[in-house]
Each structure stands twice: as structure tokens, then as C-alpha cells.
Design a protein around this motif. Sequence first.
Motif, mmCIF file in Angstrom:
data_model
loop_
_atom_site.group_PDB
_atom_site.id
_atom_site.type_symbol
_atom_site.label_atom_id
_atom_site.label_comp_id
_atom_site.label_asym_id
_atom_site.label_seq_id
_atom_site.Cartn_x
_atom_site.Cartn_y
_atom_site.Cartn_z
ATOM 1 N N VAL A 176 54.729 25.782 55.274
ATOM 2 C CA VAL A 176 55.711 26.310 54.327
ATOM 3 C C VAL A 176 54.970 27.320 53.448
ATOM 4 O O VAL A 176 53.996 26.969 52.775
ATOM 5 N N LEU A 177 55.434 28.563 53.481
ATOM 6 C CA LEU A 177 54.803 29.623 52.693
ATOM 7 C C LEU A 177 55.627 29.882 51.433
ATOM 8 O O LEU A 177 56.834 30.131 51.506
ATOM 9 N N VAL A 178 54.964 29.816 50.280
ATOM 10 C CA VAL A 178 55.602 30.120 48.994
ATOM 11 C C VAL A 178 54.941 31.374 48.440
ATOM 12 O O VAL A 178 53.728 31.378 48.181
ATOM 13 N N ASP A 179 55.740 32.428 48.331
ATOM 14 C CA ASP A 179 55.208 33.728 47.906
ATOM 15 C C ASP A 179 54.008 34.133 48.756
ATOM 16 O O ASP A 179 53.025 34.703 48.277
ATOM 17 N N GLY A 180 54.120 33.790 50.071
ATOM 18 C CA GLY A 180 53.085 34.175 51.029
ATOM 19 C C GLY A 180 51.889 33.246 51.096
ATOM 20 O O GLY A 180 50.973 33.480 51.888
ATOM 21 N N ILE A 181 51.853 32.208 50.276
ATOM 22 C CA ILE A 181 50.721 31.271 50.258
ATOM 23 C C ILE A 181 51.125 29.971 50.948
ATOM 24 O O ILE A 181 52.143 29.360 50.614
ATOM 25 N N VAL A 194 61.357 28.709 36.386
ATOM 26 C CA VAL A 194 61.418 29.999 37.084
ATOM 27 C C VAL A 194 61.502 31.159 36.095
ATOM 28 O O VAL A 194 62.367 31.173 35.209
ATOM 29 N N GLN A 195 60.593 32.124 36.244
ATOM 30 C CA GLN A 195 60.584 33.301 35.379
ATOM 31 C C GLN A 195 60.357 34.579 36.171
ATOM 32 O O GLN A 195 60.012 35.620 35.603
ATOM 33 N N ALA A 196 60.540 34.505 37.516
ATOM 34 C CA ALA A 196 60.344 35.675 38.384
ATOM 35 C C ALA A 196 61.034 35.411 39.710
ATOM 36 O O ALA A 196 61.455 34.286 40.001
ATOM 37 N N ASN A 197 61.155 36.456 40.531
ATOM 38 C CA ASN A 197 61.676 36.288 41.881
ATOM 39 C C ASN A 197 60.604 35.626 42.756
ATOM 40 O O ASN A 197 59.399 35.817 42.549
ATOM 41 N N HIS A 198 61.052 34.858 43.764
ATOM 42 C CA HIS A 198 60.116 34.160 44.656
ATOM 43 C C HIS A 198 60.637 34.184 46.084
ATOM 44 O O HIS A 198 61.811 34.506 46.339
ATOM 45 N N THR A 199 59.765 33.808 47.016
ATOM 46 C CA THR A 199 60.146 33.612 48.412
ATOM 47 C C THR A 199 59.598 32.279 48.888
ATOM 48 O O THR A 199 58.550 31.810 48.420
ATOM 49 N N VAL A 200 60.316 31.653 49.802
ATOM 50 C CA VAL A 200 59.850 30.434 50.458
ATOM 51 C C VAL A 200 60.252 30.520 51.922
ATOM 52 O O VAL A 200 61.401 30.846 52.248
ATOM 53 N N SER A 201 59.304 30.251 52.820
ATOM 54 C CA SER A 201 59.553 30.392 54.254
ATOM 55 C C SER A 201 59.033 29.167 54.989
ATOM 56 O O SER A 201 57.873 28.761 54.807
ATOM 57 N N ALA A 202 59.883 28.560 55.809
ATOM 58 C CA ALA A 202 59.503 27.374 56.586
ATOM 59 C C ALA A 202 59.256 27.777 58.047
ATOM 60 O O ALA A 202 60.027 28.505 58.648
ATOM 61 N N ASN A 203 58.158 27.275 58.596
ATOM 62 C CA ASN A 203 57.800 27.544 59.986
ATOM 63 C C ASN A 203 57.647 26.228 60.736
ATOM 64 O O ASN A 203 57.193 25.220 60.172
ATOM 65 N N PHE A 204 58.058 26.238 61.993
ATOM 66 C CA PHE A 204 58.068 25.008 62.805
ATOM 67 C C PHE A 204 57.331 25.228 64.110
ATOM 68 O O PHE A 204 57.176 26.370 64.593
ATOM 69 N N SER A 205 56.862 24.103 64.663
ATOM 70 C CA SER A 205 56.239 24.138 65.990
ATOM 71 C C SER A 205 56.781 23.000 66.809
ATOM 72 O O SER A 205 57.227 21.968 66.249
ATOM 73 N N GLN A 206 56.749 23.166 68.131
ATOM 74 C CA GLN A 206 57.246 22.099 69.001
ATOM 75 C C GLN A 206 56.266 20.926 68.991
ATOM 76 O O GLN A 206 55.053 21.095 68.899
ATOM 77 N N THR A 207 56.852 19.724 69.062
ATOM 78 C CA THR A 207 56.022 18.524 69.112
ATOM 79 C C THR A 207 55.463 18.360 70.495
ATOM 80 O O THR A 207 56.057 18.765 71.496
ATOM 81 N N VAL A 208 54.269 17.758 70.566
ATOM 82 C CA VAL A 208 53.606 17.517 71.848
ATOM 83 C C VAL A 208 54.022 16.144 72.359
ATOM 84 O O VAL A 208 53.898 15.141 71.653
ATOM 85 N N THR A 209 54.538 16.097 73.562
ATOM 86 C CA THR A 209 54.976 14.811 74.120
ATOM 87 C C THR A 209 53.991 14.329 75.171
ATOM 88 O O THR A 209 53.209 15.089 75.726
#
Length: 209
Positions: A176-181, A194-209
Motif C-alpha cells: 500500500v503506497l501512501v503519497d508514493g511511500i 488532514v491538511q493537504a491533498n494525498h494519494t493512497v494506492s493498493a497493489n495485489f499479487s496472486q497467492t501461491v498455491t
Amino acid sequence: NTSRSKISGPGTVTFGNAAAEDTTASFSASGSNGLRLAASDGVLSRSDELTITVNPAPVLYTLTVTTAGTGSGTVTKSPDQLSYAPGTVVTLTAAPAISSLFTSWGGALTGSTNPTTLTMDANKSVTATFTLKTFTITATAGTGGTITPSGSVSVTYGGSQTFTITPNAGYQIASVLVDGINQGAISTYTFSNVQANHTVSANFSQTVT
């Protein structure tokens, strides 16, 4: 002797008693033509001929300033007085708090020009409207899951917002990236104060079976 009185200036003088010569007599004065009198009730020494001069002073106007809205701020007046002579030009300056924005004038003023001026030709009331600042948190999710809420989320100044990250079946949270971190493979993230604009990005990967 018969007492006589003279008056100069717009107004009238009324004696409250019929005092004898060389004693005191109370009097009151009243103005006319929309003027008030600089002199008022008093006691004069009465002589054979009494001359009373009435000095008119202009009516003074009051300016009342209030604030409204979801935000906060102050308004200053220049000159800063309780009342003003007719024709006085007053400068009004709205100063929003750090959490707010000045939006508009109301009452005797319109628009949002700041500072602005007002000519005192009557008693007047002015309202300054302030609103809380609003910021945007942009939330996105990659293939394999969701983030809730998503898209452009508005948050007012000092507010908080929690995001929930949920992988689909067969996937796991990769990062999960918050403001690119990168915050790691977390399932929730909360923006506080909150006192500014922000971004949040969720990334996923397939589970290994």
C-alpha cells in the motif's frame, strides 16, 4: 426685569423653571433637521438677557460586523471605531484562520473582494463568510482487489479518513503506497488531521498455491 433668551443654530431651548434674576435656571435643548445637539441639560446663571448657542453635531452611524459559515476568521475595520461620521469610507479586511478560506461578504456588501471598502451613509451590518478548507485524497487499487472508499475522497481541514484494502479470492495484498511511500501489506490505513491533498494506492499479487 423681563428675561429674554436668544438661540443661534438649528434647535430650541426650553426653561424648566421661572427662576428669579441672578439665580439659576435649568434648561434643556433639542435639535432639528436630523441633527443632535452637542449641548444637553445643564444649569445656567440667569441674567437680564441670556444668549444660548446651540452647536449641532452630525449624526454618527454604526457598523456591525459578524462572521458566518463552517470556517472561522476575523474582520478588521480601518479606521477602527465604534461609530462613523456620514461619508466616512471604511476599509474591511477579512482574515481567515489557517483552517479556513474567506468566501464572501453579505449584508451591506456583496462579492468576495478582499479587502473592500464601505461608505457610511446609514447604520450598516456586514457579514463575512468563512468555510473550512477541503482536501482531496485520491484512492486507487490495482488488479486483484479493492480499496474502500475509492476515487477522489473529500476531507475537511483537520479531519480523518480510513481506507480499507481487500484482496479478491486468489490474491493477497502486496503493498500500500501512501503519497508514493510503501506502507507494507496493510489492510487499513487512516489519514489523520488532514491538511493537504494525498494519494493512497493498493497493489495485489496472486497467492501461491
